[in-house]
Design a protein around this motif. Structure first.
Motif, mmCIF file in Angstrom:
data_model
loop_
_atom_site.group_PDB
_atom_site.id
_atom_site.type_symbol
_atom_site.label_atom_id
_atom_site.label_comp_id
_atom_site.label_asym_id
_atom_site.label_seq_id
_atom_site.Cartn_x
_atom_site.Cartn_y
_atom_site.Cartn_z
ATOM 1 N N SER A 4 0.704 -1.268 0.314
ATOM 2 C CA SER A 4 0.048 0.154 -0.125
ATOM 3 C C SER A 4 0.898 1.498 -0.033
ATOM 4 O O SER A 4 1.640 0.974 0.890
ATOM 5 C CB SER A 4 -0.605 -0.129 1.425
ATOM 6 N N LEU A 11 -1.338 -5.743 1.385
ATOM 7 C CA LEU A 11 -2.649 -5.790 1.925
ATOM 8 C C LEU A 11 -3.354 -7.509 0.564
ATOM 9 O O LEU A 11 -1.731 -7.382 -0.391
ATOM 10 C CB LEU A 11 -3.588 -4.960 0.753
ATOM 11 N N GLU A 15 -8.544 -8.195 0.906
ATOM 12 C CA GLU A 15 -8.048 -6.619 1.388
ATOM 13 C C GLU A 15 -7.981 -5.717 -0.108
ATOM 14 O O GLU A 15 -8.846 -4.692 0.673
ATOM 15 C CB GLU A 15 -6.827 -6.230 2.337
ATOM 16 N N ALA A 16 -7.290 -5.623 -0.981
ATOM 17 C CA ALA A 16 -7.475 -4.903 -1.723
ATOM 18 C C ALA A 16 -8.623 -4.434 -2.885
ATOM 19 O O ALA A 16 -9.494 -3.152 -2.755
ATOM 20 C CB ALA A 16 -6.300 -4.970 -3.234
ATOM 21 N N TRP A 19 -11.425 -2.561 -0.199
ATOM 22 C CA TRP A 19 -9.889 -1.300 -0.046
ATOM 23 C C TRP A 19 -10.501 -0.453 -1.681
ATOM 24 O O TRP A 19 -10.935 0.786 -1.282
ATOM 25 C CB TRP A 19 -8.482 -1.518 -0.303
#
Length: 112
Positions: A4, A11, A15-16, A19
């Motif tokens: 990140s 990430l 998670e990415a 996000w």
């Protein structure tokens, strides 16, 4: 794993993805606003707005590319994959336009 840019952590692909879609409305609004202002401005103002647009696109483009690269591992549905592909196409087109504005801030604005 995606490093990140704004945080000192990495990430995972999931998670990415979280996000990206959590922040998508905000970065789309920022990008479109900067692109619109660059489009109707000229000279130094155009260059300023073009730089802001490119800055606003930097992380989303990077995360989008990472997500598309790992789309199979994420088992993305068709709608999500198409949304990512459409975003990538739009952001790359906007980035090219902003680069042309930086190269020649007096260039007539494009119709779209």
């Amino acid at each position: 794993m995606l490093k990140s840019g704004c945080m000192a952590r990495t990430l995972t692909a999931s998670e990415a993805l979280s996000w990206y879609f959590k922040r998508r409305p905000a970065f789309v609004k920022d990008i479109c606003s900067c692109v619109s202002l660059a489009r109707v401005s000229y000279g130094e103002n155009r260059k300023i707005h073009a730089r802001y647009a490119l800055d606003a696109m930097a992380d989303p483009i990077r995360v989008n590319a990472f997500l598309l690269q790992h789309a199979d591992a994420l088992a993305l549905d068709t709608t999500t994959r198409e949304a990512l592909e459409n975003d990538a196409t739009a952001m790359h087109a906007f980035a090219e336009r902003m680069k042309s504005y930086l190269a020649d801030p007096w260039l007539p604005h494009f119709s779209s």
